[in-house]
Design a protein around this motif. Sequence first.
Motif, PDB file in Angstrom:
ATOM      1  N   ALA A 131      46.778  49.093  45.701  1.00  0.00           N
ATOM      2  CA  ALA A 131      47.182  49.562  44.375  1.00  0.00           C
ATOM      3  C   ALA A 131      45.962  49.705  43.476  1.00  0.00           C
ATOM      4  N   PRO A 132      45.090  50.650  43.791  1.00  0.00           N
ATOM      5  CA  PRO A 132      43.926  50.844  42.923  1.00  0.00           C
ATOM      6  C   PRO A 132      44.387  51.274  41.530  1.00  0.00           C
ATOM      7  N   SER A 133      43.517  51.097  40.550  1.00  0.00           N
ATOM      8  CA  SER A 133      43.958  51.353  39.171  1.00  0.00           C
ATOM      9  C   SER A 133      44.272  52.823  38.921  1.00  0.00           C
ATOM     10  N   VAL A 134      43.843  53.729  39.813  1.00  0.00           N
ATOM     11  CA  VAL A 134      44.127  55.159  39.599  1.00  0.00           C
ATOM     12  C   VAL A 134      45.626  55.452  39.579  1.00  0.00           C
ATOM     13  N   VAL A 135      46.431  54.577  40.156  1.00  0.00           N
ATOM     14  CA  VAL A 135      47.864  54.862  40.166  1.00  0.00           C
ATOM     15  C   VAL A 135      48.572  54.322  38.912  1.00  0.00           C
ATOM     16  N   PHE A 136      47.800  53.776  37.980  1.00  0.00           N
ATOM     17  CA  PHE A 136      48.389  53.261  36.738  1.00  0.00           C
ATOM     18  C   PHE A 136      47.834  54.007  35.524  1.00  0.00           C
ATOM     19  N   ASP A 137      48.562  53.897  34.426  1.00  0.00           N
ATOM     20  CA  ASP A 137      48.098  54.538  33.190  1.00  0.00           C
ATOM     21  C   ASP A 137      47.255  53.596  32.349  1.00  0.00           C
ATOM     22  N   ALA A 138      47.467  52.306  32.527  1.00  0.00           N
ATOM     23  CA  ALA A 138      46.661  51.288  31.834  1.00  0.00           C
ATOM     24  C   ALA A 138      46.716  50.047  32.711  1.00  0.00           C
ATOM     25  N   VAL A 139      45.754  49.142  32.518  1.00  0.00           N
ATOM     26  CA  VAL A 139      45.768  47.932  33.347  1.00  0.00           C
ATOM     27  C   VAL A 139      45.582  46.690  32.482  1.00  0.00           C
ATOM     28  N   ALA A 140      46.065  45.574  32.992  1.00  0.00           N
ATOM     29  CA  ALA A 140      45.855  44.288  32.314  1.00  0.00           C
ATOM     30  C   ALA A 140      45.397  43.281  33.365  1.00  0.00           C
ATOM     31  N   LEU A 141      44.382  42.510  33.006  1.00  0.00           N
ATOM     32  CA  LEU A 141      43.844  41.498  33.922  1.00  0.00           C
ATOM     33  C   LEU A 141      44.218  40.133  33.376  1.00  0.00           C
ATOM     34  N   VAL A 142      45.221  39.527  33.974  1.00  0.00           N
ATOM     35  CA  VAL A 142      45.617  38.191  33.518  1.00  0.00           C
ATOM     36  C   VAL A 142      45.291  37.230  34.657  1.00  0.00           C
ATOM     37  N   LEU A 143      44.088  36.682  34.588  1.00  0.00           N
ATOM     38  CA  LEU A 143      43.583  35.870  35.703  1.00  0.00           C
ATOM     39  C   LEU A 143      43.373  34.421  35.263  1.00  0.00           C
ATOM     40  N   SER A 144      43.312  33.546  36.229  1.00  0.00           N
ATOM     41  CA  SER A 144      42.965  32.152  35.938  1.00  0.00           C
ATOM     42  C   SER A 144      41.451  32.015  36.092  1.00  0.00           C
ATOM     43  N   GLU A 145      40.914  30.895  35.660  1.00  0.00           N
ATOM     44  CA  GLU A 145      39.452  30.745  35.752  1.00  0.00           C
ATOM     45  C   GLU A 145      38.972  30.825  37.188  1.00  0.00           C
ATOM     46  N   ASP A 146      39.683  30.125  38.064  1.00  0.00           N
ATOM     47  CA  ASP A 146      39.310  30.165  39.496  1.00  0.00           C
ATOM     48  C   ASP A 146      39.390  31.581  40.021  1.00  0.00           C
ATOM     49  N   GLY A 147      40.532  32.218  39.700  1.00  0.00           N
ATOM     50  CA  GLY A 147      40.763  33.587  40.174  1.00  0.00           C
ATOM     51  C   GLY A 147      39.698  34.530  39.650  1.00  0.00           C
ATOM     52  N   GLY A 148      39.386  34.435  38.362  1.00  0.00           N
ATOM     53  CA  GLY A 148      38.394  35.321  37.750  1.00  0.00           C
ATOM     54  C   GLY A 148      37.058  35.221  38.471  1.00  0.00           C
ATOM     55  N   ARG A 149      36.676  33.977  38.787  1.00  0.00           N
ATOM     56  CA  ARG A 149      35.383  33.771  39.463  1.00  0.00           C
ATOM     57  C   ARG A 149      35.408  34.352  40.871  1.00  0.00           C
ATOM     58  N   THR A 150      36.484  34.074  41.600  1.00  0.00           N
ATOM     59  CA  THR A 150      36.548  34.527  42.999  1.00  0.00           C
ATOM     60  C   THR A 150      36.651  36.050  43.070  1.00  0.00           C
ATOM     61  N   LEU A 151      37.504  36.601  42.235  1.00  0.00           N
ATOM     62  CA  LEU A 151      37.759  38.046  42.340  1.00  0.00           C
ATOM     63  C   LEU A 151      36.583  38.884  41.846  1.00  0.00           C
ATOM     64  N   ALA A 152      35.666  38.231  41.102  1.00  0.00           N
ATOM     65  CA  ALA A 152      34.480  38.957  40.648  1.00  0.00           C
ATOM     66  C   ALA A 152      33.667  39.456  41.845  1.00  0.00           C
ATOM     67  N   ASN A 153      33.837  38.806  42.991  1.00  0.00           N
ATOM     68  CA  ASN A 153      33.081  39.222  44.186  1.00  0.00           C
ATOM     69  C   ASN A 153      33.931  40.025  45.156  1.00  0.00           C
ATOM     70  N   ASN A 154      35.100  40.419  44.722  1.00  0.00           N
ATOM     71  CA  ASN A 154      36.025  41.114  45.631  1.00  0.00           C
ATOM     72  C   ASN A 154      36.002  42.608  45.312  1.00  0.00           C
ATOM     73  N   LYS A 155      35.652  43.424  46.337  1.00  0.00           N
ATOM     74  CA  LYS A 155      35.398  44.853  46.086  1.00  0.00           C
ATOM     75  C   LYS A 155      36.626  45.586  45.524  1.00  0.00           C
ATOM     76  N   PRO A 156      37.816  45.431  46.111  1.00  0.00           N
ATOM     77  CA  PRO A 156      38.968  46.139  45.526  1.00  0.00           C
ATOM     78  C   PRO A 156      39.218  45.741  44.069  1.00  0.00           C
ATOM     79  N   SER A 157      38.950  44.462  43.735  1.00  0.00           N
ATOM     80  CA  SER A 157      39.153  44.033  42.345  1.00  0.00           C
ATOM     81  C   SER A 157      38.118  44.692  41.439  1.00  0.00           C
TER      82      SER A 157
END
Length: 687
Positions: A596-622
């Motif tokens: 579900a890349p962001s191209v299929v949406f009209d707007a996006v929201a990132l509601v992440l936890s601290e752990d998630g934010g740190r981990t996903l920063a290194n994740n290419k699809p994110s």
Amino acid sequence: MTKTPMDKGGAPRQQAIDRARTMTTAQGGPVADDQNSLKAGARGPTLLEDHVMRDKIFHFDHERIPERVVHARGYGVHGHFELTEAIPDLSCADIFQRVGEKTLTFTRFSTVAGNKGSFDLARDVRGFATKFYTKEGNWDLVGNNIPVFFIQDAMKFPDLVHSVKQAPDRGFPQAQSAHDNFWDFISLSPEAVHMTLWQMSDRAIPRSFRFMEGFGVHTFRLINAEGRSHYVKFHWKPRQGLQSVVWNEALKINGADPDFHRRDMWDAIDAGDFPQWDLGIQVFDDAFADDFEFDILDPTKIIPEERVPVRRIGTLTLDAHVDNFFAETEQVAFCTQNIVRGIDQTNDPLLQGRNFSYLDTQLKRLGGPNFTQIPINAPKCPVHHFQQDGHMAIRNLKGRANYEPNSWGEDGGPRENPEIGFASHPEEVTGTKQRVRSETFADHYSQARQFWISQTATERRHIAAGYTFELSKCQHERIRLRMLGHLMNVHDDLANAVAKGLGITEMPEPAKPARTPITDLPPSDALSILKNGPDSFAGRKLGLYICDGADAELIGALEEAFRAEGAMVTIVAPHIHGATLSDGTRKPADEKIDGAPSVVFDAVALVLSEDGGRTLANNKPSQDFVSDAFAHAKFIAWTAAAMPLLKATGVAGNMDAGVVAIDSGTVDAFVKCCRDLRFWAREDKME
Ligand code: HDD
């Protein structure tokens, strides 16, 4: 040996399946075993007498019918038309008489150039064909989402279509106009220049079928009960507002979801968010036609809405899927000649040629003259005539009379009725038989210029980029230069921007116009997409990216606020199984981030936890999710924990008013931002 249901004894299973649900052959014979062919011995040859297998494979072998030679890839939807303003003064068509009356419809949207299996977001014109099942016969309005056409005479249609479709020697490119053959033909056909401005604009990459206009293109006639004729151009105005995607987004959507447009329509109807269009008419008379700068029979020209306002007389609502794609979407047969009393043809040479082509092509595609008996094509009013027989005749005459006049009285079948029968407008026609193009069709650049000056700066930039992209795919310099020569007659700014994009420093000679262009036509706001967007985010989609530990309250607030706006929310997470939120509840995901890349949406929201934010920063699809949303000028909402991801994508260093920090208290403000659909100022800055 594998056991068949028969081997198992048959009795228990057969008792469980009632007769009505028992599988049969096409001849109606119950089938005992649909898994195994009939053999002489378990490992022996299959027997020719196996009528069950032959019945099945014979039919399968013949499942395909020829795809449409153009508009092969389409998506059909049922609906109804409701009249909101009666126009008996203009037309005696039954459908236009009684306010509030509903007429059933079937609409098929399509791309033009691509084959049936091509992708939805090709840069292309979209077909917008509607069949109205009126009480006095079927009326087909077979239009496009662009109000002008490439060519003026149907004689050139096969050449146009050959040039845009795959080249005959190599069988590619598929579903695109970015190649030498197309631009070779176009640059040798100055009449096409106006339409290419529309085609290079974002009109050719709509965000959804729901967010585009439709046009009947040609001038038609409306005829009232006294036989008085007015000219008319038909329009479809989407109540959802106009919206397109950007080119880089379109390229990515085609990879992420080749069915993007059909899925969008499916989802909207499934959600009960039925798209609506107003039917508009521009009505004018001979005096206007004589006065107008261009020939009203020339399909490469519009009549600006500022000159003849669009009057909205009814609403089309699309509210039901087909039951079966083949039976309805594939077998529906539109024809510009399907008109009803009160609507009539004009001498537009493109329309006249179309009137021949549609019936002709259906014969080949659907296999015989009885395609009008297929339910999707059959009128919903009584049908009485003496046509008979032919392939697949379903609706057959009863009794002995199959001709008229006859003297069989009551049993003699239908009779003509001049009072309610179709009457052509008695236009006087004289002339010398000749193959010519009318002098009045000779202006090819003035309205192209008018289109250009009517666009916002963002839209102009996209148009110039469209030409640059397409002409960059032309391997032959002479074609690029020839096309540039035409653009020089449209507007210097356009020609210079495209020349710059192509890296051309020495401009070619401008093309020699057949008629000196008019350079002072005023801009028309109706021609711009961005000036005709919606004033809400309704019908649009938010991609809400969550992960384990994410703030449950905020997620709930976002869902509620966007749903209240009439928008859809898709939950995206690192795993399809969902995420365990801050309050310990498990939130199922609609999509895994990779799908579900962001191209299929009209707007996006990132509601992440601290752990998630740190981990996903290194994740290419994110990372792509965020950087694409940013590059495509989308609104991005974020919580503090998403900062590492914003940093990793470079967004943190380029924050703007479209990247919105949120918490439970500011959700409504974010919804409000999203009503603008895109934060175009970012794109201006990036340029
Ligand atoms: Fe066409 C299909 C629209 C010019 C010949 N056309 C087709 C469809 C649409 C249009 C929406 C798909 C209908 C469906 O969903 O089944 N066509 C247009 C418009 C035109 C136009 C708006 C110009 C104003 N077309 C045009 C010309 C010719 C054709 C000049 C031939 C001389 N069109 C066809 C066709 C198709 C068709 C070959 C292919 C499949 C079909 O008809 O049913 O007959």
